[in-house]
Structures are given as structure tokens and as C-alpha cells.
Design a protein around this motif. Sequence first.
Motif, mmCIF file in Angstrom:
data_model
loop_
_atom_site.group_PDB
_atom_site.id
_atom_site.type_symbol
_atom_site.label_atom_id
_atom_site.label_comp_id
_atom_site.label_asym_id
_atom_site.label_seq_id
_atom_site.Cartn_x
_atom_site.Cartn_y
_atom_site.Cartn_z
ATOM 1 N N LEU A 1 -10.161 -3.817 -6.454
ATOM 2 C CA LEU A 1 -10.704 -3.764 -5.464
ATOM 3 C C LEU A 1 -11.664 -4.980 -5.505
ATOM 4 C CD1 LEU A 1 -11.471 -0.108 -4.489
ATOM 5 C CD2 LEU A 1 -9.983 -1.624 -3.301
ATOM 6 N N TYR A 2 -12.237 -5.251 -6.433
ATOM 7 C CA TYR A 2 -13.280 -6.428 -6.598
ATOM 8 C C TYR A 2 -12.461 -7.755 -6.634
ATOM 9 C CZ TYR A 2 -16.847 -9.341 -8.877
ATOM 10 O OH TYR A 2 -17.828 -10.610 -8.919
ATOM 11 N N GLN B 1 -19.001 -5.282 -2.878
ATOM 12 C CA GLN B 1 -17.646 -4.805 -2.655
ATOM 13 C C GLN B 1 -17.273 -3.507 -2.635
ATOM 14 O OE1 GLN B 1 -18.541 -7.251 -4.510
ATOM 15 N NE2 GLN B 1 -17.436 -9.314 -4.106
ATOM 16 N N LEU B 2 -17.554 -2.825 -3.612
ATOM 17 C CA LEU B 2 -17.535 -1.388 -3.846
ATOM 18 C C LEU B 2 -18.134 -0.478 -2.863
ATOM 19 C CD1 LEU B 2 -16.994 -1.011 -7.684
ATOM 20 C CD2 LEU B 2 -15.308 -0.984 -6.066
ATOM 21 N N SER C 1 -16.883 2.064 4.190
ATOM 22 C CA SER C 1 -15.664 2.141 5.149
ATOM 23 C C SER C 1 -14.696 3.332 5.085
ATOM 24 C CB SER C 1 -14.803 0.946 4.958
ATOM 25 O OG SER C 1 -14.056 0.926 3.588
ATOM 26 N N LEU C 2 -14.509 3.922 3.828
ATOM 27 C CA LEU C 2 -13.715 4.957 3.623
ATOM 28 C C LEU C 2 -14.512 6.474 3.946
ATOM 29 C CD1 LEU C 2 -10.894 5.613 2.587
ATOM 30 C CD2 LEU C 2 -12.084 5.972 0.057
ATOM 31 N N ASP D 1 -7.698 9.357 -2.155
ATOM 32 C CA ASP D 1 -7.521 7.817 -2.245
ATOM 33 C C ASP D 1 -7.919 7.662 -3.801
ATOM 34 O OD1 ASP D 1 -6.946 5.426 -0.559
ATOM 35 O OD2 ASP D 1 -8.307 4.756 -1.879
ATOM 36 N N GLU E 1 -8.217 4.440 -6.792
ATOM 37 C CA GLU E 1 -8.187 2.944 -6.793
ATOM 38 C C GLU E 1 -8.614 2.518 -7.986
ATOM 39 O OE1 GLU E 1 -7.084 1.136 -4.388
ATOM 40 O OE2 GLU E 1 -7.161 2.193 -2.616
ATOM 41 N N GLU F 1 -19.327 -1.407 0.079
ATOM 42 C CA GLU F 1 -18.829 -1.634 1.527
ATOM 43 C C GLU F 1 -17.493 -1.005 1.485
ATOM 44 O OE1 GLU F 1 -18.250 -5.575 1.697
ATOM 45 O OE2 GLU F 1 -20.335 -6.074 1.937
ATOM 46 N N TYR F 2 -16.632 -0.765 0.463
ATOM 47 C CA TYR F 2 -15.312 -0.049 0.509
ATOM 48 C C TYR F 2 -15.633 1.573 0.683
ATOM 49 C CZ TYR F 2 -10.906 1.972 -0.936
ATOM 50 O OH TYR F 2 -9.876 2.662 -0.932
ATOM 51 N N ARG G 1 -5.293 6.119 3.795
ATOM 52 C CA ARG G 1 -6.423 5.600 4.375
ATOM 53 C C ARG G 1 -6.232 5.684 5.872
ATOM 54 N NH1 ARG G 1 -7.092 1.278 0.626
ATOM 55 N NH2 ARG G 1 -6.806 -0.289 2.260
ATOM 56 N N TYR H 1 0.590 -1.153 0.002
ATOM 57 C CA TYR H 1 0.345 -0.132 0.137
ATOM 58 C C TYR H 1 1.071 1.081 0.091
ATOM 59 C CZ TYR H 1 -3.616 3.420 1.327
ATOM 60 O OH TYR H 1 -4.348 4.480 1.387
#
Length: 515
Positions: A179-180, A230-231, A237-238, A172, A174, A233-234, A74, A48
Motif C-alpha cells: 500500500l505504501y 499513507q496507511l 478512507s476505509l 479487506d 492488505e 489515510e487509507y 471495498r 483488485y
Amino acid sequence: MGSERKNKTGKRLQRERLTVEKMINIYCRGVHRTGKGRCDKCEQLLQYASKRIEKCVHGENKPVCAKCPIHCYRPEMREEIKKVMRYAGPRMLYKHPVLAFYHLLDSTKNSLITEHALPARIRFHGCNQRGVRTARPLKILVFYASFGAGHIRAAEALARAVAEYEPAVEIDDEDFLDLYNKALNRFIKNTYIRLIKRAPKIWGTFYKSTRDLSYDSRFQRLINRIGHKQLIEYIHSLKPDLIICTYPTVAGLMAEQRMSGRLNVPLVTVITDYSVHSQWIYPGVDLYIVGNEEVGQGLVKKGIKPETIKVTGIPVSPEFESKMDKQAVREKLGLEPDRLTFLIMGGALGMLANARWMCNLVATEKAPIQGIVVCGQDRKFYHSLDSVLEKAVNPILRFDFVPNIHELMAAADVIITKAGGLTISEALTRHLPMLIYKPIPGQEESNARYVKSIGAGIVANSRQEFREAFNNLINDRDLIRQMSEAAARHFPGKTAQRAGEAIIDLARRLRSAKS
């Protein structure tokens, strides 16, 4: 007369990456008791951190992280790297004294962001002793795709522009498919590249058949389900204040989530071609950044509100606007200062297929010319030029992947290229005439038509047309001058700056409305 050059990551960033690696090793061995290797958690942290260093908007002028006002880590990763630095920092002095010395030296070279260095609109009020606002900084998430370097370069240009316009910002960026699912991303990317190289007409047919699909069609809804859980959820979280998308698939996915109410984050879509395709077009987008008036008008015809469209030009790094002396850059590269110079570029993925004959043409033409060839990641093409360089009667430079395309463009009189949206935007910003060869059916055809329509380039669809255009350029310097002047008229520059300002203004307005 041929030669080859390989560009490497700058020494400053290489040293920074090595320093971080050594510190993580010290921390992992001392705290996690892992012996010589690294545990999975520390390996993840190193990967990272390496990515953040590689994508640092400051480049070789990077300050030490402690003095940088841009919080690009992050929050959870920032806490982890702080633990590493607190533990490993003192131990670096005796375990790696040379790196520790250079780190100290770097910290003295890059002064703190002071009150006077900040834009007037954020001075004094709510700032700490560094001149950085103590309120929670604006947090922006940028999604791109690695199907060609253009979407990545647009994301990087925007990140840099936003950071310069609003220093206290967290960015950030990506690759959304990474990510997926990294394996799926590699498979789709490789399939796309093979399709473009071997069967471009199939891609063109697909592109045209989906150009006018409605955003709520069954096909679009199916595409928008790729990795959406997944995206989301990401993103949750961010907790970003704003999302920017430079690739149509993720832009559509985010817009659909926005319209359904599952995502309550403002969305900016950056269209990185000079065409209007249905995959870009969604009512759930708060701001569109587009390359020209024609694209803006095309969006309006498709039902997008005019007030959500900003015509800034496709965002290009300010490096392409820097003033450079052409002769001085050529001498730096080892080229002759007064020869007509052709830059041959097929993009990072080597999309200019079978370009060896072009290079041979430049290398053997009985005229005072010279060439620069950028092969990107196409190793087969790179090695195929061995014999061309050996027999060259004109100066030829060969590169693989390079970080200084702006310098190579500054050295050139004409660029021979494919018609990727970012490449032609960078050439237009540099006022560099283009000779576009066989644009790929689909978005490249639209990009090539735009360049031709404004008089900034020539499009050749066969070897015969290419040879005729090539001879005309050698024999008619006025033609080159006219194309350069046309590019200057239609592409005044500062595209990333204008896009960055529009994005920050949107973010501020929406944040104020919430408070």
C-alpha cells in the motif's frame, strides 16, 4: 521412480477470474471506448477483483458474488464492479455464451445464506429475506506482510474464521508495504530473503540486539514512520471497525498511531511465532492473539495487561484439522500406501537452502520409504532435483508452489522443514512429527525450541545430526508415534476458530460501547 506434479489454482476460481476479465473488457470497450485494450481504471479494477478471487475464504466452494454474505470488496470497488456487471452481464450471453452458462450453473449450485444456515445469535432480528442483517456489517481490515507465506496464511485463516463466525462481515486484507510503495516492498523482501539465505547469523544478531528494545526507543519510532501517513489515510478512507495485524512492523506502527490519538480504531495483534520480541509489544494494542502460555506470560512480564491477551494458538486454517485417510491420500498422489513418507518443505520462498542432499537421501536410502518435496518459489532448487528424480530408487514427488499443503501433510509420517511459526503450527495441528534442520537464528530458534520442548520434533543443527535423526526415524516407528501423540496433547486444534471468536467478541463489545 521420481515424478513431478504441479498444482494449479482450482478450476472454479480460474473460471471466475476469466469471467470477470471478459466482463470488464466488454464494459471498458463499450463505455470507455478503449478498443482492444483496457484503460488504467479498468485494469486496476481487474487486478483488485483478481486479488479478491484469489483470497476468497470459500476457496473452490466460492458462491457467485451476488449470493455471498461476505462483502470483501471495498465500497468504491463494489460500486465499480456493479456497473460492470449491469452493463456486461446481458452481453456475455452472446459474446461469451459458455462462460455465461457456467456462471448461471454456479449460481444454482451455491444456495443463498438462509435464516437456518446462520448462527442462532443473528437469526431473525434485523435480517432481510436472505437471512443477512440489514444493519451495517462489521468491517475488518487485516494487515500482513509478504516476507514469507506464514503471515499471509495466518491472515487468511483468521479471515475465514471471522467470516464463518460472523457471516455479515466485510473483510479487506492488505500487504501494508504494498500500500505504501510496491517497489520498496520488493526491495526489502528480496534483501531479507538474501540475508536469511546467505548470512543468517547477521539476521540473528539483529534480531537478538533488538529483542528487548522499548516500544518508545528511537529505533522503534524510526521504524514506525515507514508509510504511516499513507496507511492512516487509507484507514480513514476505509473506515474499518477493527484492524488486525499479523506482522510486527505494521502492528507497532498501528499501535503507536493508536497511542498518539491519530488512530481511533481498535487493534488486534496476532503473534505468529513462539517467542516474545519487542517489535510486537505495545500498550496501544487492544487484543493479543498468542500461540502458547509461555508467550502470554512473556507479554505480561513486558507490561502488557493479562486481560488483553488471548491464548488461542497461532491461527491455522481448518483444512489442517480435516480427517483424511493417509493411505487414500497417498494413492491419490500416486505414492505407495504403506511406505514411510517424508515431506520436505522449505516454505514458499525456498528457505531450506541446499536441500538437494536431503532429497537424494530419501530417494536412494535402502529402506521402504518415499518422499514429497515442495520447492515453493525456488526455481533453482526445483530444477536441481532433475538428476535426483532420474536416479531415485524410492518414490519421490516434486512440487513447486502448492495450495494443498494440508493434503501433503496428511500423506506424510514426518515433515523435514524450517521452523517458521505457521509451518510448525500447521504440522502440530496435523499431529505431524517434525525434523527441523538448522533453524535460522532468531525467531526460528525459539520456534524450534518450543517444538523440541513439547516432544513433537527433533532439531538437527548439522548434517551429521540430521543423518542420525533420519536413521532413528526410519528404524523406530514408536518414536514417530510418540512425537505425534505429543503434538496432539499440546495442540488440540481449532486455533483460528478461537481467535476469530475472540476478535468478533471484542469488536461487538467496542461497537456496543460506542452506541
